[in-house]
Design an enzyme around this catalytic site. Sequence first.
Site: not given
Lengths: 386, 137
Positions: A83, A334
């Site tokens: 991420c 996200h």
Amino acid sequence: MRSVYIAGYGQTPVGEQWQRSLRHLAHDAIMPAMQDAGIERADALYVGNMLSGELVGQEHLGALVADFVGLRGIEAIKVEAACGSGAAALRMGYIAVAGGIHDVVIVAGVEKMTDTVSKDTTAALAMAADQEYEAAEGVSFVALNAMLMRRYMHVYDVPHSAFGYFAVNAHQNAVGNPNAMFRRAISLDTYLKAPMICEPINLMDSSPICDGAAAVVLMSEHLVRSMNGGRRPVRIAGSAAGTDSLAIHDRRDPLWLEAAWISSQKAYQQAGITPADVDLFELHDAFTIMAALSLEASGFAERGQGVRLAQEGEITIEGRVPVATMGGLKARGHPVGATGVYQIVEAAQQVQGLAGPNQVHDVDIALVQNIGGSGATIVSHILIGE
Amino acid sequence: MTVARSWRTRRQRYSLVGERCEYCHNAIFPPRDVCPHCAEPAQKEFALSGKGTIFSFTTVFDPPAGFERYAPYPVALVQLDEGPMVTAQLTDVVPEEISIGMPVEMVTRRLNEQGDEGLILYSYKFRPTLEPQAAIV
Ligand SMILES: [Zn+2]
């Protein structure tokens, strides 16, 4: 080393973008960024992405995206750090320009997560953790964060409700961001009544699965001075990355984000500032527990006090340490490998006074922090308006 | 998990075989050949007792692919008595009875099956430590 500037940026709305493919999303962010910077060509393209191989069946994104946006021939490489891929790609661009290797670099973050079914996306996200000793036991990425949150609540005697202020703030700020996924405010009561997904993490503690792309154009000082078109120049005054063990069980202290401490301290030192000088902090609130741990390891709160900052209203746009000012991971969304570049775009907008209804008053210095996995890679950047 | 990968880690999954650093004497699990505490080479085998306590825990309701048929199942970070921590499923316990600090012990259980003709994987899981039985007189 040369000074590095953000000369332009672009972003797509974050959400379930079934009508656009991975490469189209990259295009939709890169073309506006190039136009914004006033360039038709770049020396290199770095693409931050985590899951294209697993979820789209496509690797080799550097060349693919370069060709697709009309830049065939240039140096182009995919950068992966779970991420944290977006900020890792930005750091590669920064190194290239600061080191005098390139004058103009495009950094894009892109992710396509909604073409697949939930169990496959869940398994893919678990690749950010230790595959042989965390994921192999059937432990999902959410479960790892849930165990951190429960431990935090136990050690510091914090009720679950205290984390709600992070979610309330993120949703409030997303209302003013036209590119955010969830543009609706929530109350603390909504947070408290949200369905539990992995105790103690409820739906409102967790960021959503989504698609999106964002891009920035980096330039060396001598070029940006002549091309910025009257807008405030934004300099990358600090850039640093730190690491920790991939598995939470291998950390010296699971409740301390060592890689955040390492990278933020280096970035502060490069920029010649302290946390007290920071006007806003775009942190990595993939889960509310991560927001609390980031505030603590980056020097804004004592250990166990990160949640208190949120409770006391210090993280809102009017507060002492505004976070998630455009909605954060929680409410902007996200799209994992793209997130780090979205954060940079949003912080640059704030520094330039272009954040619209979400504008933080008098922003000169922004800290931007992107986390890979449960904390194994953490990249910190400091933007300063000149 | 592939056959080769499962075979390589069988001694870890069946009997918690790790390492003991000969320089700083810390116990290490899983084995990693370089000591994470002092960065010296660590290759001396050491089997952990399998006794420990729960550091934290949760229950997986939305499992990754391959674990759908077992959900919901409890998982934990287990602090082993010799020092290392391990991530594992809990077994033989109802979720309401799990708590931080609870003593647990390692058992070998089926982890998952890869279809009708694929591998059946076994691994360590942890259960509440059984009380010692009174001697039969
Ligand atoms: Zn050692």
